[in-house]
Design a protein around this motif. Structure first.
Motif, PDB file in Angstrom:
ATOM      1  N   UNK A  79     -77.281 -43.035  12.059  1.00 27.55           N
ATOM      2  CA  UNK A  79     -77.476 -43.018  13.511  1.00 27.55           C
ATOM      3  C   UNK A  79     -77.197 -44.365  14.136  1.00 27.55           C
ATOM      4  N   UNK A  80     -77.658 -45.447  13.485  1.00 30.56           N
ATOM      5  CA  UNK A  80     -77.423 -46.789  14.012  1.00 30.56           C
ATOM      6  C   UNK A  80     -75.946 -47.151  13.949  1.00 30.56           C
ATOM      7  N   UNK A  81     -75.254 -46.684  12.895  1.00 29.26           N
ATOM      8  CA  UNK A  81     -73.819 -46.958  12.770  1.00 29.26           C
ATOM      9  C   UNK A  81     -73.050 -46.282  13.901  1.00 29.26           C
ATOM     10  N   UNK A  82     -73.416 -45.029  14.202  1.00 29.87           N
ATOM     11  CA  UNK A  82     -72.732 -44.292  15.282  1.00 29.87           C
ATOM     12  C   UNK A  82     -72.958 -44.979  16.628  1.00 29.87           C
ATOM     13  N   UNK A  83     -74.213 -45.388  16.884  1.00 28.40           N
ATOM     14  CA  UNK A  83     -74.525 -46.086  18.136  1.00 28.40           C
ATOM     15  C   UNK A  83     -73.770 -47.416  18.197  1.00 28.40           C
ATOM     16  N   UNK A  84     -73.696 -48.103  17.055  1.00 24.54           N
ATOM     17  CA  UNK A  84     -72.985 -49.391  17.021  1.00 24.54           C
ATOM     18  C   UNK A  84     -71.524 -49.227  17.424  1.00 24.54           C
ATOM     19  N   UNK A  85     -70.863 -48.202  16.896  1.00 27.02           N
ATOM     20  CA  UNK A  85     -69.443 -48.044  17.217  1.00 27.02           C
ATOM     21  C   UNK A  85     -69.240 -47.507  18.637  1.00 27.02           C
ATOM     22  N   UNK A  86     -70.254 -46.867  19.194  1.00 23.09           N
ATOM     23  CA  UNK A  86     -70.189 -46.556  20.616  1.00 23.09           C
ATOM     24  C   UNK A  86     -70.240 -47.826  21.453  1.00 23.09           C
ATOM     25  N   UNK A  87     -71.158 -48.717  21.084  1.00 23.65           N
ATOM     26  CA  UNK A  87     -71.247 -50.010  21.766  1.00 23.65           C
ATOM     27  C   UNK A  87     -70.001 -50.859  21.506  1.00 23.65           C
TER      28      UNK A  87
END
Length: 360
Positions: free
Chosen positions: A48-56
């Motif tokens: 989940x954090x990886x997905x949010x990171x690549x959104x950012x």
């Protein structure tokens, strides 16, 4: 009111620009992921954090490269217009070259507004998650930043100083705290060989603590090998992490810079540079639009390939100038406003020259 010509060029302008974004941003994500996947696995970063990171990541990196994507997309579709002899037909029908440029400037205005809104309000919020993930998983164990000779004025009566500060460890060395009374005379002075923020206890721990105060002309000294205490300042007041300016919106950044100036922050140029770069990016969109149209509106023997090669070369030169002057501003005391202005002035003059040449 938009004419058929305006709508036709503007549609090609925006569709090609959007296509360029959809093409290159996934490539950028995959390239970054290929480079960092080992650290993501080693540090067991949650999905989940990886997905949010690549959104950012998409917002932060995409906003920085929007003018470049715009530049290349204009070269691409204008070169196609030139190769199909559409530009010759447009100008032969009595449309002036300046009138032909109008939809390009309308498109540049739309993109500039997008860049402004993203840079001032949307990207700063994304930068918080982006940088926190970077330092949590990609730069773990690395000395993030170390600054020296930091002097801050907390308010009208309190001053702090450290000879060196390490944000990653939240430790300051050769710490001094001075408190002055209402008539600006030194009331007491605290010094320690180091001061550390103990997060779990929410307090400061000083080593080799010494407190000196004057009472009726007599110096009273208090010493302790170690002292745990509270202060009114935050550990970030010693010096904020280098990316803090990137995480603040337009109004927060202005307030933050004024606050740091009043405290005599040693790395104020870093924050001012971020502010001016945000204002300069929308202007860059117009400059690169002019260069792109001037280069690609003339039919050449090399065709689109030659124009794109030229465009990529100009883009790299622009990035080089931006990095060089940005580094000068951060590390040598060079004026931040000049560091942002000089590359735009150079390329602005080049844009006018290319435009007049293409018009002839």
């Amino acid at each position: 009111m938009l004419t058929i010509l305006d709508r036709y060029i503007l549609k090609r302008y925006l569709v090609t620009f959007l296509g360029m974004l959809l093409l290159f941003i996934p490539i950028g994500i995959m390239a970054n992921l290929a480079e960092k996947v080992g650290k993501i696995i080693d540090n067991e970063a949650p999905l989940g954090e990886v997905i949010v990171f690549y959104g950012n990541f998409t917002l932060v990196i995409g906003n920085l490269l929007l003018p470049i994507f715009l530049f290349l997309s204009i070269i691409f579709f204008t070169s196609k217009l030139a190769s199909n002899t559409e530009i010759v037909a447009i100008l032969s029908s009595g449309v002036s070259y300046w009138r032909f440029l109008r939809p390009y400037f309308i498109g540049a205005t739309m993109v500039a507004i997008l860049i402004f809104l993203m840079g001032m309000f949307i990207v700063p919020h994304a930068s918080i998650g982006y940088n926190e993930f970077e330092y949590k998983y990609f730069k773990r164990g690395r000395k993030v930043q170390e600054t020296s000779n930091i002097f801050n004025q907390l308010n009208d009566t309190d001053y702090i100083y450290v000879s060196r500060f390490e944000p990653s460890r939240k430790v300051g060395y050769n710490f001094t705290f001075e408190h002055f009374d209402s008539i600006k005379q030194l009331d007491y002075k605290i010094s320690a060989s180091n001061i550390r923020w103990v997060e779990k206890d929410s307090l400061y721990r000083m080593t080799n603590y010494v407190k000196r105060k004057l009472r009726d002309g007599v110096e009273i000294m208090e010493t302790k090998r170690r002292l745990d205490t509270l202060f009114s300042f935050k550990i970030e007041d010693l010096t904020p992490v280098s990316y803090v300016a990137e995480t603040k919106n337009l109004f927060e950044l202005n307030s933050f810079i004024e606050d740091q100036k009043s405290k005599g922050a040693s790395n104020i140029n870093t924050y001012v540079l971020v502010k001016y770069k945000r204002w300069a990016l929308p202007i860059t969109a117009f400059i690169l639009t002019i260069i792109a149209v001037a280069v690609s509106s003339v039919k050449r023997r090399g065709g689109m390939g030659l124009n794109l090669a030229f465009g990529i070369g100009v883009a790299f030169i622009y990035i080089f100038f931006d990095k060089v002057f940005g580094t000068l501003a951060e590390q040598s005391g060079f004026s931040p406003i000049l560091a942002v202005t000089i590359p735009n002035v150079i390329f602005g003059v080049f844009a006018v020259y290319m435009l007049m040449k293409a018009k002839r």
